[in-house]
Motif scaffolding. Structure first.
Motif, PDB file in Angstrom:
ATOM      1  N   THR A  96       0.840  -1.199   0.000  1.00 31.56           N
ATOM      2  CA  THR A  96       0.000   0.000   0.000  1.00 31.56           C
ATOM      3  C   THR A  96       0.877   1.252   0.000  1.00 31.56           C
ATOM      4  OG1 THR A  96      -1.705  -1.190   1.234  1.00 31.56           O
ATOM      5  CG2 THR A  96      -1.864   1.222   1.206  1.00 31.56           C
ATOM      6  N   LEU A  97       1.937   1.231   0.790  1.00 35.31           N
ATOM      7  CA  LEU A  97       2.859   2.373   0.843  1.00 35.31           C
ATOM      8  C   LEU A  97       3.572   2.578  -0.486  1.00 35.31           C
ATOM      9  CD1 LEU A  97       4.325   2.008   4.449  1.00 35.31           C
ATOM     10  CD2 LEU A  97       2.713   3.742   3.608  1.00 35.31           C
ATOM     11  N   MET A  98       3.769   1.508  -1.250  1.00 36.00           N
ATOM     12  CA  MET A  98       4.342   1.657  -2.581  1.00 36.00           C
ATOM     13  C   MET A  98       3.387   2.468  -3.471  1.00 36.00           C
ATOM     14  SD  MET A  98       5.979  -2.143  -3.065  1.00 36.00           S
ATOM     15  CE  MET A  98       6.553  -1.878  -4.731  1.00 36.00           C
ATOM     16  N   GLY A  99       2.087   2.242  -3.338  1.00 28.89           N
ATOM     17  CA  GLY A  99       1.097   3.041  -4.075  1.00 28.89           C
ATOM     18  C   GLY A  99       1.111   4.491  -3.626  1.00 28.89           C
ATOM     19  N   LEU A 100       1.229   4.717  -2.326  1.00 34.04           N
ATOM     20  CA  LEU A 100       1.309   6.073  -1.796  1.00 34.04           C
ATOM     21  C   LEU A 100       2.582   6.763  -2.288  1.00 34.04           C
ATOM     22  CD1 LEU A 100      -0.050   8.175   0.038  1.00 34.04           C
ATOM     23  CD2 LEU A 100       1.246   7.195   1.953  1.00 34.04           C
ATOM     24  N   PHE A 101       3.681   6.020  -2.324  1.00 33.36           N
ATOM     25  CA  PHE A 101       4.952   6.534  -2.839  1.00 33.36           C
ATOM     26  C   PHE A 101       4.782   7.002  -4.285  1.00 33.36           C
ATOM     27  CE2 PHE A 101       8.788   5.780  -5.309  1.00 33.36           C
ATOM     28  CZ  PHE A 101       9.748   6.487  -4.595  1.00 33.36           C
ATOM     29  N   ALA A 102       4.162   6.171  -5.116  1.00 29.78           N
ATOM     30  CA  ALA A 102       3.949   6.525  -6.520  1.00 29.78           C
ATOM     31  C   ALA A 102       3.078   7.777  -6.627  1.00 29.78           C
ATOM     32  CB  ALA A 102       3.310   5.361  -7.265  1.00 29.78           C
ATOM     33  N   TRP A 103       2.044   7.882  -5.795  1.00 23.98           N
ATOM     34  CA  TRP A 103       1.162   9.046  -5.833  1.00 23.98           C
ATOM     35  C   TRP A 103       1.925  10.320  -5.485  1.00 23.98           C
ATOM     36  CZ3 TRP A 103      -0.658  12.269  -1.784  1.00 23.98           C
ATOM     37  CH2 TRP A 103      -1.649  13.179  -2.178  1.00 23.98           C
ATOM     38  N   PHE A 104       2.686  10.290  -4.386  1.00 22.32           N
ATOM     39  CA  PHE A 104       3.482  11.469  -4.011  1.00 22.32           C
ATOM     40  C   PHE A 104       4.498  11.809  -5.092  1.00 22.32           C
ATOM     41  CE2 PHE A 104       2.378  10.908   0.602  1.00 22.32           C
ATOM     42  CZ  PHE A 104       1.937  12.202   0.818  1.00 22.32           C
ATOM     43  N   SER A 105       5.140  10.807  -5.633  1.00 20.87           N
ATOM     44  CA  SER A 105       6.211  11.010  -6.594  1.00 20.87           C
ATOM     45  C   SER A 105       5.714  11.529  -7.941  1.00 20.87           C
ATOM     46  CB  SER A 105       6.962   9.687  -6.792  1.00 20.87           C
ATOM     47  OG  SER A 105       7.947   9.813  -7.769  1.00 20.87           O
ATOM     48  N   ILE A 106       4.554  11.092  -8.395  1.00 27.21           N
ATOM     49  CA  ILE A 106       4.082  11.444  -9.739  1.00 27.21           C
ATOM     50  C   ILE A 106       2.905  12.421  -9.689  1.00 27.21           C
ATOM     51  CG2 ILE A 106       3.103  10.527 -11.880  1.00 27.21           C
ATOM     52  CD1 ILE A 106       4.629   7.886 -11.143  1.00 27.21           C
ATOM     53  N   SER A 107       1.823  12.033  -9.063  1.00 29.13           N
ATOM     54  CA  SER A 107       0.601  12.843  -9.116  1.00 29.13           C
ATOM     55  C   SER A 107       0.751  14.190  -8.438  1.00 29.13           C
ATOM     56  CB  SER A 107      -0.573  12.067  -8.500  1.00 29.13           C
ATOM     57  OG  SER A 107      -0.799  10.880  -9.227  1.00 29.13           O
ATOM     58  N   VAL A 108       1.378  14.229  -7.275  1.00 26.06           N
ATOM     59  CA  VAL A 108       1.554  15.509  -6.594  1.00 26.06           C
ATOM     60  C   VAL A 108       2.448  16.430  -7.426  1.00 26.06           C
ATOM     61  CG1 VAL A 108       2.447  16.642  -4.517  1.00 26.06           C
ATOM     62  CG2 VAL A 108       1.061  14.575  -4.309  1.00 26.06           C
ATOM     63  N   SER A 109       3.426  15.864  -8.119  1.00 23.57           N
ATOM     64  CA  SER A 109       4.263  16.674  -9.014  1.00 23.57           C
ATOM     65  C   SER A 109       3.441  17.259 -10.152  1.00 23.57           C
ATOM     66  CB  SER A 109       5.416  15.835  -9.575  1.00 23.57           C
ATOM     67  OG  SER A 109       6.335  15.524  -8.560  1.00 23.57           O
ATOM     68  N   TYR A 110       2.486  16.497 -10.688  1.00 20.64           N
ATOM     69  CA  TYR A 110       1.622  17.020 -11.756  1.00 20.64           C
ATOM     70  C   TYR A 110       0.771  18.172 -11.238  1.00 20.64           C
ATOM     71  CZ  TYR A 110       2.715  13.073 -14.831  1.00 20.64           C
ATOM     72  OH  TYR A 110       3.335  12.171 -15.636  1.00 20.64           O
ATOM     73  N   TRP A 111       0.315  18.072 -10.012  1.00 17.79           N
ATOM     74  CA  TRP A 111      -0.457  19.166  -9.394  1.00 17.79           C
ATOM     75  C   TRP A 111       0.444  20.390  -9.228  1.00 17.79           C
ATOM     76  CZ3 TRP A 111       0.665  20.816  -4.279  1.00 17.79           C
ATOM     77  CH2 TRP A 111      -0.194  21.803  -3.799  1.00 17.79           C
ATOM     78  N   ASN A 112       1.647  20.155  -8.731  1.00 17.59           N
ATOM     79  CA  ASN A 112       2.579  21.237  -8.453  1.00 17.59           C
ATOM     80  C   ASN A 112       3.061  21.931  -9.725  1.00 17.59           C
ATOM     81  OD1 ASN A 112       4.424  22.848  -6.877  1.00 17.59           O
ATOM     82  ND2 ASN A 112       6.036  21.455  -7.525  1.00 17.59           N
ATOM     83  N   TRP A 113       3.548  21.169 -10.683  1.00 22.76           N
ATOM     84  CA  TRP A 113       4.201  21.753 -11.861  1.00 22.76           C
ATOM     85  C   TRP A 113       3.251  22.071 -13.002  1.00 22.76           C
ATOM     86  CZ3 TRP A 113       8.573  23.802 -10.832  1.00 22.76           C
ATOM     87  CH2 TRP A 113       9.394  23.248  -9.858  1.00 22.76           C
ATOM     88  N   TYR A 114       2.246  21.255 -13.217  1.00 15.58           N
ATOM     89  CA  TYR A 114       1.361  21.451 -14.367  1.00 15.58           C
ATOM     90  C   TYR A 114       0.004  22.019 -13.996  1.00 15.58           C
ATOM     91  CZ  TYR A 114       4.815  18.553 -16.746  1.00 15.58           C
ATOM     92  OH  TYR A 114       5.968  18.055 -17.265  1.00 15.58           O
ATOM     93  N   GLY A 115      -0.252  22.158 -12.699  1.00 13.20           N
ATOM     94  CA  GLY A 115      -1.509  22.753 -12.276  1.00 13.20           C
ATOM     95  C   GLY A 115      -2.715  21.841 -12.381  1.00 13.20           C
ATOM     96  N   PHE A 116      -2.485  20.506 -12.331  1.00 13.89           N
ATOM     97  CA  PHE A 116      -3.630  19.604 -12.343  1.00 13.89           C
ATOM     98  C   PHE A 116      -4.541  19.984 -11.177  1.00 13.89           C
ATOM     99  CE2 PHE A 116      -2.539  15.568 -14.851  1.00 13.89           C
ATOM    100  CZ  PHE A 116      -1.787  16.275 -15.778  1.00 13.89           C
TER     101      PHE A 116
END
Length: 187
Positions: free
Chosen positions: A135-155
Motif C-alpha cells: 500500500t505504501l508503494m502506491g502512496l509513494f507513486a502518488w506522491f512522486s508522480i501525481s503531486v508533481s503534476y499538481w505542483n508543476w502542471y496545475g492539475f
C-alpha cells in the motif's frame, strides 16, 4: 520464485480490477473532469491549428534551443498573465476503452505488481505489514508522480485526490492479495 510470480500477477490483476471499479462504478472516475465550454468552437480552432499529436504546454516556448533572456522574460510575462495549461492532443479520434488500451493497462499493472513481491519476500513481517508495505508503494507513486503534476502542471486538486484514492486503494487491495500469497521468508 513461483509464489513471487503468482503473487505479482494476482496483485496486478487485483489492481486492474480496482481501477475498473474506481473509474466506472465509484464517483472517482468523474471527479474533477469538466467539459470545455463552447467545445465545438475550441475543437475547430484546435483542428485548424494543431496537426501533430503531442503533449503541449502553454504558453509555449521553443524547447529545442536555449531561449534568450528577452524570450524568457516575454514567456514569463505571458505565463503570469495566463491562461496556462497542458494539453494532450490527438488530432484523429480513437475508440475509448479499446482492447489495446485495456491490455496495456493490465500489463502495466502486472509489471508494477511484479516488483512488489520481490520487496515483500525479503521482509520478515506478518500479513498486515506485508500488505501495508505494498500500500505504501502506491502512496509513494502518488506522491512522486501525481503531486508533481499538481505542483508543476496545475492539475486540479480534485484530480490529484482521485489519483490518491485510485493508487492507494488499488495497491491496498493488491497488497492484501499479494500478502496472502507471498509469505514471510523462512530461515
Amino acid at each position: 520464485m513461483k509464489k513471487i510470480l503468482i503473487g505479482g500477477v494476482t496483485a496486478g490483476i487485483v489492481v486492474f480490477v480496482w481501477g475498473a471499479i474506481s473509474h466506472m462504478v465509484l464517483p472517482t472516475g468523474k471527479m474533477g473532469v469538466k467539459q470545455i465550454p463552447n467545445e465545438e468552437a475550441v475543437l475547430s480552432a484546435m483542428k485548424a491549428s494543431i496537426q501533430e499529436p503531442g503533449f503541449y504546454f502553454f504558453p509555449g516556448m521553443d524547447m529545442s534551443r536555449e531561449p534568450t533572456p528577452e524570450e524568457e522574460s516575454a514567456w514569463n510575462a505571458k505565463y503570469m498573465a495566463g491562461p496556462t495549461g497542458v494539453l494532450v492532443y490527438h488530432p484523429t479520434g480513437s475508440a475509448p476503452l479499446s482492447p489495446k488500451q485495456l491490455l496495456i493497462e493490465l500489463a502495466s499493472n502486472i509489471a508494477a505488481a511484479l516488483l512488489a513481491p520481490f520487496l515483500v519476500s525479503h521482509v520478515a513481517a506478518g500479513f498486515g505489514r506485508r500488505a501495508i508495505i505494498v500500500t505504501l508503494m502506491g502512496l509513494f507513486a502518488w506522491f512522486s508522480i501525481s503531486v508533481s503534476y499538481w505542483n508543476w502542471y496545475g492539475f486540479p486538486f480534485s484530480t490529484i485526490f482521485t489519483e490518491a484514492i485510485d493508487q492507494v486503494g488499488g495497491w491496498l487491495f493488491g497488497g492484501l492479495a499479494l500478502a496472502a500469497i507471498v509469505k514471510t521468508p523462512t530461515k
